[in-house]
Design an enzyme around this catalytic site. Structure first.
Site, PDB file in Angstrom:
ATOM      1  N   LEU A  73       0.849  -1.187   0.000  1.00 38.63           N
ATOM      2  CA  LEU A  73       0.000   0.000   0.000  1.00 38.63           C
ATOM      3  C   LEU A  73       0.886   1.238   0.000  1.00 38.63           C
ATOM      4  O   LEU A  73       1.754   1.403   0.851  1.00 38.63           O
ATOM      5  CB  LEU A  73      -0.920  -0.003   1.218  1.00 38.63           C
ATOM      6  CG  LEU A  73      -1.933  -1.147   1.260  1.00 38.63           C
ATOM      7  CD1 LEU A  73      -2.736  -1.097   2.547  1.00 38.63           C
ATOM      8  CD2 LEU A  73      -2.853  -1.116   0.054  1.00 38.63           C
ATOM      9  N   GLY A  93       3.862  -0.100   5.088  1.00 36.98           N
ATOM     10  CA  GLY A  93       5.242   0.206   5.440  1.00 36.98           C
ATOM     11  C   GLY A  93       5.329   0.981   6.734  1.00 36.98           C
ATOM     12  O   GLY A  93       4.525   1.867   6.986  1.00 36.98           O
ATOM     13  N   ASP A  97       6.662   7.938   5.592  1.00 35.60           N
ATOM     14  CA  ASP A  97       6.849   8.342   4.188  1.00 35.60           C
ATOM     15  C   ASP A  97       6.389   9.789   4.003  1.00 35.60           C
ATOM     16  O   ASP A  97       5.429  10.057   3.307  1.00 35.60           O
ATOM     17  CB  ASP A  97       6.050   7.390   3.304  1.00 35.60           C
ATOM     18  CG  ASP A  97       6.580   7.307   1.888  1.00 35.60           C
ATOM     19  OD1 ASP A  97       7.622   7.916   1.615  1.00 35.60           O
ATOM     20  OD2 ASP A  97       5.953   6.630   1.076  1.00 35.60           O
ATOM     21  N   ASN A  99       7.582  14.071   3.484  1.00 38.37           N
ATOM     22  CA  ASN A  99       8.270  14.813   2.415  1.00 38.37           C
ATOM     23  C   ASN A  99       9.713  14.376   2.197  1.00 38.37           C
ATOM     24  O   ASN A  99      10.160  14.247   1.079  1.00 38.37           O
ATOM     25  CB  ASN A  99       8.210  16.314   2.695  1.00 38.37           C
ATOM     26  CG  ASN A  99       6.815  16.841   2.507  1.00 38.37           C
ATOM     27  OD1 ASN A  99       6.032  16.276   1.765  1.00 38.37           O
ATOM     28  ND2 ASN A  99       6.483  17.909   3.208  1.00 38.37           N
ATOM     29  N   ARG A 100      10.474  14.142   3.243  1.00 39.35           N
ATOM     30  CA  ARG A 100      11.880  13.794   3.042  1.00 39.35           C
ATOM     31  C   ARG A 100      12.052  12.380   2.496  1.00 39.35           C
ATOM     32  O   ARG A 100      13.101  12.036   1.991  1.00 39.35           O
ATOM     33  CB  ARG A 100      12.684  13.982   4.321  1.00 39.35           C
ATOM     34  CG  ARG A 100      12.314  13.004   5.392  1.00 39.35           C
ATOM     35  CD  ARG A 100      13.184  13.174   6.602  1.00 39.35           C
ATOM     36  NE  ARG A 100      12.720  12.166   7.543  1.00 39.35           N
ATOM     37  CZ  ARG A 100      12.845  12.244   8.819  1.00 39.35           C
ATOM     38  NH1 ARG A 100      13.431  13.257   9.360  1.00 39.35           N
ATOM     39  NH2 ARG A 100      12.399  11.292   9.583  1.00 39.35           N
ATOM     40  N   LEU A 119      -5.251   3.394  -1.325  1.00 39.29           N
ATOM     41  CA  LEU A 119      -6.635   3.403  -0.870  1.00 39.29           C
ATOM     42  C   LEU A 119      -7.318   4.649  -1.433  1.00 39.29           C
ATOM     43  O   LEU A 119      -6.656   5.664  -1.669  1.00 39.29           O
ATOM     44  CB  LEU A 119      -6.679   3.401   0.657  1.00 39.29           C
ATOM     45  CG  LEU A 119      -6.005   2.198   1.321  1.00 39.29           C
ATOM     46  CD1 LEU A 119      -5.915   2.410   2.829  1.00 39.29           C
ATOM     47  CD2 LEU A 119      -6.735   0.922   0.994  1.00 39.29           C
ATOM     48  N   LYS A 131      -2.459  12.643   0.030  1.00 35.65           N
ATOM     49  CA  LYS A 131      -3.443  11.687   0.548  1.00 35.65           C
ATOM     50  C   LYS A 131      -2.724  10.506   1.204  1.00 35.65           C
ATOM     51  O   LYS A 131      -2.695   9.398   0.686  1.00 35.65           O
ATOM     52  CB  LYS A 131      -4.352  11.196  -0.580  1.00 35.65           C
ATOM     53  CG  LYS A 131      -5.006  12.302  -1.383  1.00 35.65           C
ATOM     54  CD  LYS A 131      -5.987  13.098  -0.563  1.00 35.65           C
ATOM     55  CE  LYS A 131      -6.819  14.038  -1.398  1.00 35.65           C
ATOM     56  NZ  LYS A 131      -6.329  15.374  -1.479  1.00 35.65           N
ATOM     57  N   LEU A 133      -2.361   8.406   4.803  1.00 36.21           N
ATOM     58  CA  LEU A 133      -2.949   8.147   6.114  1.00 36.21           C
ATOM     59  C   LEU A 133      -1.866   7.807   7.123  1.00 36.21           C
ATOM     60  O   LEU A 133      -0.878   7.170   6.791  1.00 36.21           O
ATOM     61  CB  LEU A 133      -3.913   6.955   6.052  1.00 36.21           C
ATOM     62  CG  LEU A 133      -5.221   7.159   5.323  1.00 36.21           C
ATOM     63  CD1 LEU A 133      -6.031   5.868   5.367  1.00 36.21           C
ATOM     64  CD2 LEU A 133      -6.019   8.290   5.914  1.00 36.21           C
TER      65      LEU A 133
END
Length: 142
Positions: A73, A93, A97, A99-100, A119, A131, A133
């Site tokens: 995902l 994961g 995750d 911006n960097r 999703l 987007k 989560l």
């Protein structure tokens, strides 16, 4: 590590409270590691959870020829899923995750031949930024 430990705790809590529980498996958690220290500090009862903890990293646990059931995902995927498929193993994961590290989960999956999907977050939640989560978004979804 603290952030990942908290994400695992929130995921476990939400899964336990869900009417349709999923099986949680945490891969790559080595004994006497910084991850174990973080879990011991922030989630003192984590060893009693009904969650599988596998020392082997995910990509070693599922060698190349055994990855057909995997779906990573990733908010960066071009494929959107609207429902989960039985028999598939969905990877969330534990890499923050942001911006960097933008695109990191997508890149890892692509490099290892694992299909990705996102999703349909934009169809159900109004978000001003990417987007993506976090485990905090799942609070109250029961």
């Amino acid at each position: 590590m603290t952030s990942i430990a908290k994400q695992i705790e929130r995921s476990y809590s939400a899964t336990r409270a869900s009417a349709k529980a999923s099986r949680l498996v945490a891969y790559g958690i080595q004994p006497a590691s910084r991850m174990v220290d973080a879990l011991d500090t922030h989630s003192v009862h984590w060893r009693q959870w009904q969650m599988d903890v596998v020392e082997t990293p995910l990509l070693e646990h599922f060698p190349e020829g055994q990855r057909d059931a995997l779906v990573y995902l990733s908010a960066d995927s071009d494929t959107t899923i609207t429902q989960l498929e039985p028999g598939k193993i969905y990877i969330v994961g534990a890499i923050v995750d942001r911006n960097r590290h933008k695109g990191l989960c997508q890149r890892i999956a692509t490099e290892h031949g694992i299909p990705t999907a996102k999703l349909p977050i934009g169809e159900h939640l109004h978000m001003l930024s990417r987007k993506v989560l976090t485990t905090n978004h799942g609070d109250g979804w029961r």
